[in-house]
Design an enzyme around this catalytic site. Structure first.
Site, mmCIF file in Angstrom:
data_model
loop_
_atom_site.group_PDB
_atom_site.id
_atom_site.type_symbol
_atom_site.label_atom_id
_atom_site.label_comp_id
_atom_site.label_asym_id
_atom_site.label_seq_id
_atom_site.Cartn_x
_atom_site.Cartn_y
_atom_site.Cartn_z
ATOM 1 N N PHE A 41 -5.822 -8.549 6.207
ATOM 2 C CA PHE A 41 -6.059 -9.812 5.516
ATOM 3 C C PHE A 41 -5.050 -9.864 4.381
ATOM 4 O O PHE A 41 -5.120 -9.061 3.452
ATOM 5 C CB PHE A 41 -7.501 -9.797 5.003
ATOM 6 C CG PHE A 41 -7.952 -11.056 4.292
ATOM 7 C CD1 PHE A 41 -9.193 -11.065 3.647
ATOM 8 C CD2 PHE A 41 -7.194 -12.212 4.276
ATOM 9 C CE1 PHE A 41 -9.651 -12.210 3.009
ATOM 10 C CE2 PHE A 41 -7.641 -13.353 3.629
ATOM 11 C CZ PHE A 41 -8.881 -13.352 2.999
ATOM 12 N N TYR A 42 -4.081 -10.786 4.460
ATOM 13 C CA TYR A 42 -2.988 -10.784 3.485
ATOM 14 C C TYR A 42 -2.421 -12.173 3.267
ATOM 15 O O TYR A 42 -2.206 -12.926 4.214
ATOM 16 C CB TYR A 42 -1.883 -9.843 3.989
ATOM 17 C CG TYR A 42 -0.642 -9.791 3.129
ATOM 18 C CD1 TYR A 42 0.552 -10.362 3.556
ATOM 19 C CD2 TYR A 42 -0.660 -9.143 1.895
ATOM 20 C CE1 TYR A 42 1.697 -10.307 2.776
ATOM 21 C CE2 TYR A 42 0.482 -9.079 1.103
ATOM 22 C CZ TYR A 42 1.672 -9.651 1.554
ATOM 23 O OH TYR A 42 2.794 -9.577 0.779
ATOM 24 N N GLU A 55 0.834 -1.204 0.000
ATOM 25 C CA GLU A 55 0.000 0.000 0.000
ATOM 26 C C GLU A 55 0.870 1.256 0.000
ATOM 27 O O GLU A 55 0.384 2.362 0.197
ATOM 28 C CB GLU A 55 -0.927 -0.003 1.228
ATOM 29 C CG GLU A 55 -1.997 -1.095 1.206
ATOM 30 C CD GLU A 55 -2.726 -1.269 2.534
ATOM 31 O OE1 GLU A 55 -2.356 -0.577 3.511
ATOM 32 O OE2 GLU A 55 -3.645 -2.097 2.607
ATOM 33 N N LEU A 84 -4.430 -20.174 -4.624
ATOM 34 C CA LEU A 84 -4.449 -21.560 -4.139
ATOM 35 C C LEU A 84 -5.635 -21.808 -3.217
ATOM 36 O O LEU A 84 -5.754 -22.863 -2.620
ATOM 37 C CB LEU A 84 -3.153 -21.869 -3.371
ATOM 38 C CG LEU A 84 -1.855 -21.695 -4.152
ATOM 39 C CD1 LEU A 84 -0.658 -21.824 -3.209
ATOM 40 C CD2 LEU A 84 -1.754 -22.723 -5.276
ATOM 41 N N GLY A 85 -6.463 -20.787 -3.066
ATOM 42 C CA GLY A 85 -7.640 -20.946 -2.207
ATOM 43 C C GLY A 85 -7.387 -20.604 -0.754
ATOM 44 O O GLY A 85 -8.252 -20.797 0.090
ATOM 45 N N TYR A 119 -14.566 -9.483 -2.472
ATOM 46 C CA TYR A 119 -15.569 -9.412 -1.412
ATOM 47 C C TYR A 119 -16.989 -9.358 -1.969
ATOM 48 O O TYR A 119 -17.899 -10.024 -1.450
ATOM 49 C CB TYR A 119 -15.321 -8.193 -0.515
ATOM 50 C CG TYR A 119 -14.036 -8.270 0.265
ATOM 51 C CD1 TYR A 119 -13.061 -7.286 0.142
ATOM 52 C CD2 TYR A 119 -13.797 -9.329 1.138
ATOM 53 C CE1 TYR A 119 -11.885 -7.353 0.860
ATOM 54 C CE2 TYR A 119 -12.618 -9.404 1.858
ATOM 55 C CZ TYR A 119 -11.665 -8.418 1.718
ATOM 56 O OH TYR A 119 -10.500 -8.493 2.430
#
Lengths: 171, 169
Positions: free
Chosen positions: B93-94, B28, B102-103, B139
């Site tokens: 969330f990273y 970021e 890969l899920g 999302y």
């Protein structure tokens, strides 16, 4: 008319719910308040409080208003992974007829003390973009609009979406 | 196909959590803003009163990038909506770039959703930068609503200096 600020106690939950509903009514959303006094009691005064409240109570020796709860703030602690603990101001309301007496400023000052004592690096909250009086109230005291400055948008997954994303319940 | 596990973070994970926080901040372009230390993370997350919780994603040692086995994480805590009660708030969330697709992200979100439902939360909230279209799509595909758009909410902050100005003299 004098007032005092104090930590909310279990006996205050009906006043807290009343003020929550009044504020929701002002935002024309009263029917969206589904929370009950029982939940407020469990969630705020159990082993792990999920929120905290400061109450503004009138003090008038001979007045019938003595002890009347006329304002409150609801807050909790959040965590910013860059700087650490923050105080999150969730709800902030003073009844119409008791405004202009410094109760709002008093509540905010009390919260600022609290944030400093608990080593928070800042206080965060959301404001509706059309709520000019509140935006001014906060900006006067140094608040920055992060949505504007940094482009943050608030998102939500409702319970239905959460259930859909979770593991299906066994039949 | 990489195999991975998700688990609750433990005190020994704080250096990995710190590393991933900094990686995400770097993405970021805000890396210098991270002033939090491993000591803070330890006290604040694993003391008597945790101020946050973490889920970490781990791959077997042989697959790790540069010797790291923790390759993703989610930081969350509980908040309170006075209309509907408890909420799960997703703060960070990273997943490391080389382990995407890969899920792992989907699985993290799934575990968090289950956690939210189990702890009787009415929803999950989080913020996303308006120019982060990839995340917004991720999302929205899963049913997320943009409350800033729909309800006009703007996020404000009063920083420490200004809080100090307001405190009783």
């Amino acid at each position: 008319m004098e007032y005092k600020l104090r930590k909310a106690e279990p006996r205050d939950v009906s006043d807290i719910l009343r003020l929550v509903k009044e504020l929701a009514k002002y935002e024309e959303m009263e029917d969206q308040v589904t929370l009950t006094e029982k939940e407020l009691l469990e969630d705020g005064f159990g082993d792990t409080p999920f929120y905290h409240c400061i109450i503004a109570e009138l003090q008038g020796k001979n007045s019938s208003d003595d002890g009347k709860v006329v304002g409150f703030v609801m807050y909790y602690f959040t965590y910013d992974p860059w700087v650490g603990k923050q105080l999150y101001l969730e709800e902030f309301y003073v009844m119409d007829e008791y405004r202009g007496m410094g109760i709002g400023s008093g509540l905010l000052r009390h919260l600022s003390d609290l944030a400093m004592n608990t080593r928070c690096t800042g206080m965060m909250f959301v404001v509706a973009e059309n709520n000019e009086p509140s935006i001014q109230f906060y900006k006067l005291r140094g608040a920055e609009d992060l949505s504007q400055e940094e482009g943050w948008r608030l998102f939500r997954f409702s319970k239905n979406s959460l259930v859909k994303m979770g593991t299906p319940v066994e039949e | 196909m990489a195999s991975f596990i998700l688990r609750k973070a433990e005190p020994r994970d704080v250096s990995d959590i710190m590393r991933l926080i900094k990686e995400l901040a770097k993405f970021e372009e805000m890396e210098e803003k991270v002033v939090l230390t491993e000591k803070d993370l330890l006290e604040d997350g694993f003391g008597d009163h945790p101020f946050y919780h973490c889920l970490v994603a781990e791959v077997p040692k042989l697959q790790g990038s540069e010797g790291y086995t923790v390759i993703g994480f989610a930081m969350y805590y509980f908040t309170y909506d006075p209309w509907i009660g408890k909420l799960l708030y997703l703060e960070d969330f990273y997943v490391m770039q080389e382990f995407r697709g890969l899920g792992i992200g989907s699985k993290i979100l799934k575990v968090l959703s289950e956690k939210a439902v189990k702890t009787r939360c009415s929803g999950m909230h989080f913020i996303v930068a308006e120019n982060n279209t990839k995340s917004i799509e991720f999302y929205k595909r899963r049913g997320a609503a943009d409350l800033s758009s729909e309800e006009g909410w703007r996020l404000f902050e009063i920083e420490k200096d200004d809080l100090l100005k307001m405190t009783a003299k």
